[in-house]
Design a protein around this motif. Structure first.
Motif, short mmCIF file in Angstrom:
data_model
loop_
_atom_site.label_atom_id
_atom_site.label_comp_id
_atom_site.label_asym_id
_atom_site.label_seq_id
_atom_site.Cartn_x
_atom_site.Cartn_y
_atom_site.Cartn_z
N ALA A 143 0.68 -1.49 0.27
CA ALA A 143 -0.39 0.07 -0.11
C ALA A 143 0.68 1.05 -0.27
CB ALA A 143 -0.52 -0.28 0.85
N PRO A 144 0.12 2.44 -0.99
CA PRO A 144 1.44 3.65 -1.11
C PRO A 144 1.33 4.26 0.57
CG PRO A 144 -0.92 3.91 -1.74
CD PRO A 144 -1.28 2.36 -1.13
N LEU A 157 -6.43 2.51 1.35
CA LEU A 157 -5.66 1.42 0.17
C LEU A 157 -4.99 0.15 0.45
CD1 LEU A 157 -4.61 4.52 -1.34
CD2 LEU A 157 -7.20 3.55 -1.72
N PRO A 168 6.77 3.24 4.66
CA PRO A 168 7.49 3.68 5.54
C PRO A 168 6.91 4.50 6.83
CG PRO A 168 8.85 2.61 3.60
CD PRO A 168 7.45 2.79 3.37
N GLY A 203 0.06 1.78 -6.09
CA GLY A 203 1.52 2.82 -6.33
C GLY A 203 1.08 2.77 -6.97
N VAL A 207 6.67 1.44 -10.21
CA VAL A 207 6.59 -0.50 -9.59
C VAL A 207 5.76 -0.99 -10.11
CG1 VAL A 207 6.23 -0.89 -7.44
CG2 VAL A 207 8.25 1.37 -7.33
N LYS A 228 6.82 -3.21 -12.15
CA LYS A 228 7.88 -4.19 -11.70
C LYS A 228 7.53 -5.28 -11.19
CE LYS A 228 11.55 -0.94 -10.56
NZ LYS A 228 12.51 -0.17 -9.48
N ILE A 229 6.25 -4.92 -10.69
CA ILE A 229 5.68 -6.12 -10.00
C ILE A 229 4.93 -6.83 -11.07
CG2 ILE A 229 4.18 -6.05 -8.06
CD1 ILE A 229 5.23 -4.22 -6.52
N GLU A 269 -2.91 -1.37 -9.10
CA GLU A 269 -3.88 0.23 -8.86
C GLU A 269 -2.86 0.93 -9.15
OE1 GLU A 269 -6.79 0.91 -9.00
OE2 GLU A 269 -8.34 -1.43 -9.73
N LEU A 270 -2.54 1.72 -10.04
CA LEU A 270 -1.58 2.78 -10.37
C LEU A 270 -1.94 4.15 -10.00
CD1 LEU A 270 0.28 0.19 -12.84
CD2 LEU A 270 -0.05 0.35 -10.66
N GLY A 271 -1.33 4.48 -10.51
CA GLY A 271 -0.73 6.29 -11.07
C GLY A 271 -2.05 7.27 -12.29
N CYS A 283 -4.73 9.50 -6.48
CA CYS A 283 -4.19 9.39 -7.91
C CYS A 283 -5.73 9.38 -8.57
CB CYS A 283 -4.71 7.28 -7.53
SG CYS A 283 -6.36 6.50 -6.46
P1 NAD Z 1 5.62 4.01 -4.82
O1 NAD Z 1 4.82 2.77 -5.79
O2 NAD Z 1 6.52 4.20 -4.44
O3 NAD Z 1 5.45 2.87 -3.57
C1 NAD Z 1 4.14 2.21 -3.02
C2 NAD Z 1 4.36 0.80 -2.40
O4 NAD Z 1 4.75 0.45 -3.03
C3 NAD Z 1 5.20 1.32 -1.11
O5 NAD Z 1 4.48 0.62 -0.17
C4 NAD Z 1 5.93 1.06 -1.37
O6 NAD Z 1 7.34 0.75 -0.21
C5 NAD Z 1 6.02 -0.14 -2.23
N1 NAD Z 1 7.77 -0.40 -3.27
C6 NAD Z 1 8.52 0.39 -3.74
N2 NAD Z 1 8.98 -0.81 -4.52
C7 NAD Z 1 9.14 -1.22 -4.82
C8 NAD Z 1 9.19 -2.70 -5.20
N3 NAD Z 1 10.24 -2.52 -5.80
N4 NAD Z 1 8.30 -3.51 -4.73
C9 NAD Z 1 7.71 -3.85 -4.49
N5 NAD Z 1 7.38 -2.55 -3.06
C10 NAD Z 1 7.70 -1.68 -3.22
O7 NAD Z 1 3.85 4.92 -4.33
P2 NAD Z 1 4.39 6.35 -3.50
O8 NAD Z 1 5.44 6.89 -3.90
O9 NAD Z 1 4.07 5.60 -2.08
O10 NAD Z 1 2.33 6.18 -4.60
C11 NAD Z 1 1.96 7.48 -4.50
C12 NAD Z 1 1.63 6.92 -6.37
O11 NAD Z 1 0.90 5.57 -5.71
C13 NAD Z 1 1.27 7.03 -6.95
O12 NAD Z 1 1.42 7.60 -8.62
C14 NAD Z 1 -1.05 7.14 -7.33
O13 NAD Z 1 -1.72 7.63 -8.24
C15 NAD Z 1 -0.85 5.93 -6.89
N6 NAD Z 1 -1.61 5.67 -5.77
C16 NAD Z 1 -3.08 4.66 -7.03
C17 NAD Z 1 -4.22 4.74 -6.49
C18 NAD Z 1 -5.26 3.74 -7.24
O14 NAD Z 1 -5.71 2.80 -6.62
N7 NAD Z 1 -5.10 3.34 -8.32
C19 NAD Z 1 -4.60 5.13 -5.11
C20 NAD Z 1 -3.26 5.55 -4.86
C21 NAD Z 1 -1.67 6.33 -5.06
#
Ligand code: NAD
Length: 486
Positions: free
Chosen positions: A152-153, A160, A181, A231, A235, A238-239, A253-255, A287
């Motif tokens: 989760a973010p 979320l 974190p 997130g 990322v 990659k996942i 569920e992404l950006g 998002c």
């Molecule tokens: P992020 O992708 O950097 O991090 C999200 C999560 O992934 C965190 O818990 C992080 O520690 C983890 N993570 C980072 N690198 C990883 C890896 N290599 N492998 C596994 N886990 C990893 O995103 P963020 O900056 O925390 O959040 C903002 C982003 O999330 C924005 O792009 C936003 O639009 C998106 N978001 C999408 C939704 C949706 O429902 N579509 C909702 C909220 C936020």
């Protein structure tokens, strides 16, 4: 909110129950002040293995728990969310910079997710299909996936995380949650305590605060059968690659870079109110944030004037100490990133109508005009309180501008003609469209999700949760055995 002297998470991890952890300390930094307000234990990749093994062993018993008992645990969790509202909202404000109404809304939405999940275990879990063979019955049934990893973010860390955790548990899965974190107290350990106190059996739920190394270990662990990730697109890709290689289910569920289209027959008072809410709520760190305002040229000046007047009335401040419309951004890096995107767009010819200033982690509600599609403020997900306005001349022109983005999460259309707005909606490639409303829309009973760079068509909410957090199995029964030719 008073900081607890010896919180339950001090030196401990929730690995199905509270266990001592040997990872590093995470300093919980308050974005409003830069002060370290608490500490918690980070998990290590070896904790992922401990959690996954415990969860695998616990799952057989969890599946066998009768449906009404599963429902009771989830209802109790919902009640505890409400009873602990002050504590949870206090952390949401201090750990994440959330203003009061955002924290309240997030808690209510999480409560609704718990209540909805409590109704899932009693849903029909299969169908019966006919057979050509006499005396044979074909059952097709939904079964749990096993252990679900939830990543989760930090922006809406409670909702979320729990929009995946609650339904995944309801469908008989064990869950390992990795919060960000930057939000592991409200989006992690407080939720562990709630599910523990609600009576969830030991070993079924785990919380592993940590960074990308812990997330990656979770994604790669063979005992974790599904990843539900919310997130960034980078990322998420990659996942998705790792899950694809391992043939593991991934809900991504992404950006987003969501457009609000304002036609010349729109009610500009409503449209500008929706535009302000969509762009500035939670400092734009959503998002579904309205990242692009597309306005018919004939009404653009009036729309900009109204939107700028609304933005100019919004005050930045520390939400723990004063009434503010905008709290701080999550950290300085994010605030500087917003500043950089705005400055680069100004160098390319955009005009700041109001706002445009950073003060530490705070960034003013900003409206920009003279924006063109090649500017970063239009093409990138800003994730800050910025409303770029661009004009269009025809409905087709508006549709192509919306579809220009690779993201496809949400869009809003404003018009007094519902028919015309629906025709535009038919040509827009996004997962969620709201007519005469704003882009930041979420209702627990309706499937939620995006297309393109916003996700791989996974859906949360309502009936979609049953499909999302289960797999299916065909079981056939012959009344009597059958002899085959050899
Ligand atoms: P992020 O992708 O950097 O991090 C999200 C999560 O992934 C965190 O818990 C992080 O520690 C983890 N993570 C980072 N690198 C990883 C890896 N290599 N492998 C596994 N886990 C990893 O995103 P963020 O900056 O925390 O959040 C903002 C982003 O999330 C924005 O792009 C936003 O639009 C998106 N978001 C999408 C939704 C949706 O429902 N579509 C909702 C909220 C936020």
């Amino acid at each position: 909110m008073d900081m607890p002297a010896n919180p339950v998470w001090q030196q401990r991890l929730f690995l199905g129950s509270w266990k001592s952890g040997n990872g590093e300390q995470i300093n919980v930094t308050e974005p409003a002040t830069g002060e370290v307000i608490s500490q918690l234990k980070a998990a290590t990749p070896s904790d992922v293995d401990r959690a996954a093994t415990t969860a695998r062993d616990a799952q057989t018993q969890w599946v066998a728990v009768p449906f009404d008992q599963k429902a009771e645990i989830l209802r109790k969790a919902a009640t505890l969310l409400k009873e602990r509202a002050d504590e949870i909202n206090g952390w949401n404000t201090r750990e994440c910079g959330s203003i009061g109404p955002k924290a309240d809304w997030e808690l209510q939405a999480t409560y609704e997710q718990a209540q909805m999940a409590a109704a899932l275990p009693m849903q029909p879990s299969g169908e019966i299909f006919p057979s050509n063979m006499p005396g044979k019955r074909n059952y097709w049934k939904r079964v749990p996936i096993g252990t679900v990893g939830v990543i989760a973010p930090w922006n809406f860390p409670i909702l979320l995380a729990m929009r995946s955790v609650f339904p995944a548990l309801a469908m008989g899965n064990c869950v390992i949650l990795k919060p960000d974190p930057k939000s592991s107290i409200c989006g992690g350990v407080l939720m562990a305590k709630i599910l523990e106190d609600a009576g969830l059996p030991e070993g079924v739920f785990h919380v592993l605060p940590g960074g990308p190394d812990v997330g990656q270990a979770l994604v790669e662990h063979p005992l974790v059968k599904m990843i539900s990730f919310t997130g960034s697109t980078a990322v998420g890709k990659k996942i998705g690659e790792t899950c694809g290689r391992m043939l593991k289910k991934a809900a991504l569920e992404l950006g987003g870079n969501n457009a609000q289209v304002v036609l010349e027959d729109a009610d500009l008072d409503i449209a500008s109110s929706c535009g302000a809410w969509g762009s500035f709520l939670h400092q734009g760190q959503i998002c579904m944030q309205t990242g692009r305002h597309l306005v018919h040229r004939s009404v653009a000046d009036e729309y900009i004037e109204r939107l700028a007047a609304r933005a100019g009335n919004l005050a930045c401040g520390n939400p723990a100490q004063e009434q503010a419309h905008l709290g701080p951004l999550i950290n300085e890096a994010q605030a500087k990133r917003v500043e950089d995107i705005v400055n680069r767009s100004v160098e390319m010819g955009a005009r700041i109508v109001v706002g445009g200033k950073r003060n530490g982690n705070y960034y003013e509600a900003t409206v920009m005009s003279d924006v063109t599609p090649d500017m970063p403020v239009f093409s990138e997900e800003v994730f800050g309180p910025v409303a770029p306005v661009m004009t269009f001349d025809s409905d087709d022109n508006a549709c192509s501008l919306v579809n220009e983005s690779l993201y496809g999460l949400a869009a809003a259309i404003h018009s007094r003609s519902t028919e015309r707005a629906l025709q535009i909606a038919n040509q827009i490639q996004v997962g969620m469209i709201h007519i005469n409303d704003q882009t930041v829309n979420n209702e627990f009973q309706v499937p939620f999700g995006g297309l393109g760079s916003s996700g791989n068509s996974g859906r949360f909410g309502g009936p979609a949760n049953i499909e999302e957090f289960t797999t299916s199995q065909w079981v056939s029964v012959m009344e009597e055995g059958i002899q085959y030719p050899f």
